[in-house]
Design an enzyme around this catalytic site. Structure first.
Site, mmCIF file in Angstrom:
data_model
loop_
_atom_site.group_PDB
_atom_site.id
_atom_site.type_symbol
_atom_site.label_atom_id
_atom_site.label_comp_id
_atom_site.label_asym_id
_atom_site.label_seq_id
_atom_site.Cartn_x
_atom_site.Cartn_y
_atom_site.Cartn_z
ATOM 1 N N LYS A 1 0.842 -1.193 0.000
ATOM 2 C CA LYS A 1 0.000 0.000 0.000
ATOM 3 C C LYS A 1 0.878 1.244 0.000
ATOM 4 O O LYS A 1 1.814 1.353 0.784
ATOM 5 C CB LYS A 1 -0.904 -0.008 1.229
ATOM 6 C CG LYS A 1 -1.992 1.053 1.201
ATOM 7 C CD LYS A 1 -2.968 0.874 2.339
ATOM 8 C CE LYS A 1 -4.096 1.895 2.248
ATOM 9 N NZ LYS A 1 -5.066 1.713 3.353
ATOM 10 N N TYR B 1 -4.759 -0.179 17.557
ATOM 11 C CA TYR B 1 -4.763 -1.500 18.185
ATOM 12 C C TYR B 1 -4.564 -1.425 19.690
ATOM 13 O O TYR B 1 -4.864 -2.394 20.404
ATOM 14 C CB TYR B 1 -3.685 -2.379 17.550
ATOM 15 C CG TYR B 1 -3.930 -2.603 16.074
ATOM 16 C CD1 TYR B 1 -5.016 -3.345 15.639
ATOM 17 C CD2 TYR B 1 -3.093 -2.039 15.117
ATOM 18 C CE1 TYR B 1 -5.270 -3.529 14.289
ATOM 19 C CE2 TYR B 1 -3.337 -2.222 13.769
ATOM 20 C CZ TYR B 1 -4.423 -2.958 13.364
ATOM 21 O OH TYR B 1 -4.669 -3.131 12.023
#
Length: 329
Positions: free
Chosen positions: A171, A312
C-alpha cells in the site's frame, strides 16, 4: 494539369477515458487504481448528462460529490476516492485547474474499532478452511499481510534462510520486510512443490508465463517464464494479460479467497463479522498483548503513520486498567 497533393490524414485524438488510463499507466498506478479512476470519471460524465468535463468545473464536481454524500450515502473514503479521481482527471489529463470547490458536504468519518479475533477464534476459523485457503489464512495471521499482499507474493519474495517475507509494492507503493513463521515452512515447501509441477506443466504446453511489474516485461520478456517470478498462490486458470493479450497465470483472485473465508467464519460459529483483514488486525493486537512495541508493529504492518497503528492499543484485552464495580458485588 498538376494534381493537388493529397490532404493530410486527420489523426483522431484518443478518447478522454483512454487518455485517463494512459495517464495512470505513465505514473505506474496499479490496475485497480486505473479502473477506479476510470469508473469515477465515467460516473461523473453520466451524472451530468454526458457533458464533456472540459465544459464543466468546480461547481459540477461539488454537485456530484454532494450527491454521493446525500443521495448515495457513501462512506467517507468512497467520497474522498471520487474527489481524488476527478482532481486527477482535470489536472493530469485535461491539464486545467478545476477551481475552488467551495463549501462541500463531506461525509463524516466515524471512529470504528477493527474486528479482532481471539487466539481461539483464529484457531477455529482456520480449522474450518481447507488446502490452499487454509495456508493463505495462516500466512496472513502469521505475518500481518493484507490479502492482496499475500496473493501477490512471488517465489523470490519468500526468504526461507532468513525467515523473512518481502512485500513488494504494498500500500502506497512501498516495499517492506516482515517475518516468515517457522510453523509455516513445511507446508509452504509442500505447497511450492505442487506449484512448481503446475508451472512445468504450463511450460510444456507453451505457456508458463506470469505478468511482470511495470515495464520489466519489455526489458526482460524471458523473465516471465522463470520459476522465481511465478506467484506463490497462482490462479487455477490462465488469463489474458491486460494490454498484451498474452496468456499468463495470474495470482488467485481475492474474491474467491474472501468468499471461502466468510463461509469458514460462519461454520466456525464464532459470532463475529470477520473478514480476511481481521487476521491482520488480530496479528497486530496479539503482538501488542505479548509486549512488542508500537514502532516495531508499525514497520511490520507498513503503516505510514504510527497513529494508524495506535488503534490497536484500544482493542487490546486490558480492560483499560479499570476494574468493573460489578466484580465487587
Amino acid at each position: 494539369m498538376i494534381a493537388a497533393p493529397p490532404a493530410p490524414a486527420l489523426t483522431r485524438q484518443p478518447k478522454l477515458l483512454d487518455r485517463l488510463r494512459a495517464a495512470c499507466r505513465v505514473r505506474q498506478f496499479s490496475h485497480r487504481t486505473e479502473d477506479c479512476y476510470h469508473n469515477w470519471a465515467k460516473r461523473f460524465i453520466l451524472f451530468h448528462d454526458k457533458r464533456h468535463p472540459a465544459e464543466m468545473g468546480a461547481p459540477e464536481i461539488n454537485v456530484f460529490l454532494t450527491h454521493l454524500a446525500t443521495d448515495g450515502q457513501v462512506a467517507a473514503s468512497t467520497q474522498t476516492q471520487a474527489l481524488c479521481a476527478l482532481i486527477f482527471l482535470y489536472r493530469a489529463v485535461l491539464e486545467i485547474e478545476p477551481g475552488d470547490l467551495g463549501p462541500l458536504i463531506r461525509v463524516d468519518r466515524p471512529k470504528r474499532l477493527p474486528v479482532v479475533l481471539s487466539r481461539d477464534e483464529v484457531r477455529r476459523v482456520i480449522a474450518s478452511l481447507d488446502g490452499t485457503y487454509r495456508l493463505i489464512a495462516r500466512l496472513q495471521y502469521g505475518t500481518g499481510l493484507r490479502l492482496l499482499e499475500a496473493l501477490s507474493l512471488r517465489i523470490k519474495d519468500l526468504d526461507f534462510d532468513r525467515r523473512q517475507t518481502v512485500v513488494r509494492h504494498g500500500k502506497g507503493g512501498n516495499d517492506r520486510i516482515t517475518m516468515l513463521p517457522e510453523a509455516l515452512i513445511p507446508d509452504l515447501h509442500a505447497h511450492l512443490q505442487r506449484v512448481k509441477a503446475l508451472h512445468e506443466s504450463d511450460l510444456a504446453a507453451g505457456h508458463g508465463r506470469a505478468d511482470l511489474p511495470f515495464a520489466f516485461h519489455r526489458k526482460s520478456p524471458e523473465a516471465s517464464t522463470l520459476w522465481h517470478w511465478q506467484y506463490v498462490f497462482p490462479s487455477s486458470k490462465l488469463s489474458a494479460q491486460p494490454g498484451t493479450g498474452i496468456l499468463c497465470r495470474h495470482h488467485a483472485h481475492e474474491a474467491s479467497v474472501s468468499r471461502m473465508f466468510t463461509a469458514a467464519v460462519r461454520s466456525s460459529g464464532i459470532g463475529k463479522r470477520a473478514t480476511t483483514h481481521s487476521l491482520r488486525h488480530s496479528f497486530a493486537t496479539h503482538l501488542l498483548e505479548v509486549g512488542y512495541d508500537i514502532r516495531t508493529l508499525q514497520e511490520l504492518l507498513g503503516h505510514a503513520s504510527v497513529e494508524t497503528t495506535m488503534v490497536y492499543l484500544h482493542v487490546m484485552n486490558k480492560g483499560v486498567g479499570v476494574k468493573s464495580p460489578l466484580d465487587d458485588l
